[in-house]
Enzyme design. Structure first.
Site, PDB file in Angstrom:
ATOM      1  N   GLY A  48       0.805  -1.214   0.000  1.00 54.54           N
ATOM      2  CA  GLY A  48       0.000   0.000   0.000  1.00 54.54           C
ATOM      3  C   GLY A  48       0.834   1.258   0.000  1.00 54.54           C
ATOM      4  N   ALA A  49       1.916   1.253  -0.804  1.00 57.70           N
ATOM      5  CA  ALA A  49       2.863   2.372  -0.765  1.00 57.70           C
ATOM      6  C   ALA A  49       2.558   3.458  -1.788  1.00 57.70           C
ATOM      7  CB  ALA A  49       4.287   1.842  -0.987  1.00 57.70           C
ATOM      8  N   ASN A  50       1.408   3.395  -2.429  1.00 55.57           N
ATOM      9  CA  ASN A  50       1.102   4.381  -3.470  1.00 55.57           C
ATOM     10  C   ASN A  50       0.480   5.662  -2.924  1.00 55.57           C
ATOM     11  OD1 ASN A  50      -1.226   2.424  -3.149  1.00 55.57           O
ATOM     12  ND2 ASN A  50      -2.244   4.058  -4.311  1.00 55.57           N
ATOM     13  N   THR A  51       0.135   5.662  -1.645  1.00 51.65           N
ATOM     14  CA  THR A  51      -0.524   6.841  -1.074  1.00 51.65           C
ATOM     15  C   THR A  51      -0.302   6.892   0.435  1.00 51.65           C
ATOM     16  OG1 THR A  51      -2.635   8.057  -0.988  1.00 51.65           O
ATOM     17  CG2 THR A  51      -2.727   5.680  -0.636  1.00 51.65           C
ATOM     18  N   GLY A  52      -0.645   8.030   1.038  1.00 50.20           N
ATOM     19  CA  GLY A  52      -0.648   8.163   2.489  1.00 50.20           C
ATOM     20  C   GLY A  52       0.671   7.861   3.164  1.00 50.20           C
ATOM     21  N   GLY A  54       2.127   5.082   3.601  1.00 52.00           N
ATOM     22  CA  GLY A  54       2.946   4.117   2.875  1.00 52.00           C
ATOM     23  C   GLY A  54       3.882   4.799   1.901  1.00 52.00           C
ATOM     24  N   TYR A 202     -13.505  -2.988  11.342  1.00 50.20           N
ATOM     25  CA  TYR A 202     -12.176  -2.376  11.244  1.00 50.20           C
ATOM     26  C   TYR A 202     -11.402  -2.595  12.540  1.00 50.20           C
ATOM     27  CZ  TYR A 202      -8.575   1.242  10.964  1.00 50.20           C
ATOM     28  OH  TYR A 202      -7.372   1.919  10.978  1.00 50.20           O
TER      29      TYR A 202
END
Length: 318
Positions: A48-52, A54, A202
């Site tokens: 999940g390194a494409n945003t935020g 990450g 969650y």
């Protein structure tokens, strides 16, 4: 008259927030990773390194000299993030690979290719996650929160654990949340088929993250591979995209929230801090040890969740 008082009160609160915004921001930012450790020659995998947080974690570790592999469900967005990182730091060694944590076939295909092409793995950061999404199931029939946030990362770690051991010293960082305090592992209805509440689902998955990290740390004793979980803080990111109410609240109270860069600090700290070279099975927040809820410290629950996870994924991980 009452309405005027409310309006006046809101006006006063707004004025105070504006006046004290710099002080509020400094407090909200939380802890900062002060380690200057270099990662030259090291390989890092971040989901999940494409945003935020990450993406911010990937940027920081790339600046430290690491080869950073960004595992993303959306390859196009991943490439955009990688290009952004290279634009910020031209010498960044970042690459994007496709990984859908909601599909065990994708996870297995990713791991198989990874093991063929990558000789070492020194840091694994299980960062990707979903939050408060409508009731949906993964390709394999798991409820989306427990399926992606816990089971997907459980399987990925299982498939790569041999490489991590061979690359030791190595570290695993599991991104959990303060929300684990409000979670319970509902073994009788793990996939929320009887009843569903997105917030509770969650919280259950974030508790599972803490339990997984603690149990994995116990099983990895003596291997020189450590694993710790982290609470990044309340971060203003697109993780709230499934909840209109949360998006509104995050927008209104953004001054009290961490930026993605601030939220990434504890993940970075657990990945690089020299003083944590032998620390394992702990939980961190703001670059310091953090409280773990009683249900997150239960060895019995952790062992049972481990066994149930293996059964659901069809693996034997002793």
């Amino acid at each position: 008259m009452f309405v005027l008082l409310i309006i006046a009160g809101l006006g006063v609160v707004t004025l105070l927030v504006i006046l004290f915004a710099p002080h509020i921001r400094r407090y909200a930012a939380g802890g900062v990773c002060k380690s200057t450790a270099r990662l030259d020659g090291k390989t890092v995998l971040i989901t999940g390194a494409n945003t935020g947080i990450g993406k911010e974690t990937a940027l920081d570790l790339a600046i430290r000299g690491a080869r950073v592999i960004m595992a993303c469900r959306d390859v196009e967005k991943g490439e955009e993030a990688a290009a952004s990182i290279r634009a910020t730091y031209s010498e960044a060694k970042v690459e994007v690979r496709e990984l859908d944590l909601a599909d065990t076939c994708s996870i297995r295909a990713f791991a198989q290719k990874f093991l063929r092409e990558v000789n070492h793995l020194h840091i694994l950061i299980n960062n990707a996650g979903v939050m408060m999404c409508p009731y949906t199931k993964t390709i394999d029939g798991f409820e989306m929160h427990i399926g992606v946030n816990h089971l997907g990362h459980f399987l990925l770690t299982y498939l790569l654990i041999g490489l991590l051991k061979r690359s030791a010293p190595a570290r695993i960082v599991v991104v959990s949340s303060l929300a684990h305090n409000f979670g319970w592992i509902r073994f009788h209805d793990l996939h929320s088929q009887g009843s569903y509440n997105s917030g509770l689902a969650y919280c259950q998955s974030k508790l599972a993250n803490v339990l997984f990290a603690r149990e994995l740390a116990r099983r990895l004793k003596g291997t020189n591979v450590t694993v710790n979980s982290v609470h990044p803080g309340t971060v203003n990111s697109d993780l709230t995209r499934h909840s209109t109410l949360m998006m509104i609240l995050f927008t209104v109270f953004s001054v009290f929230l961490k930026t993605p860069q601030e939220g990434a600090q504890t993940s970075i700290y657990c990945a690089v801090a020299e003083e944590l070279h032998s620390v394992s099975g702990k939980h961190f927040s703001d670059c310091a040890p953090a409280f773990v809820a009683p249900q997150g410290r239960s060895e019995g629950t952790a062992c049972k969740l481990w066994d149930v996870s293996c059964e659901l994924l069809g693996i034997d991980w002793n």
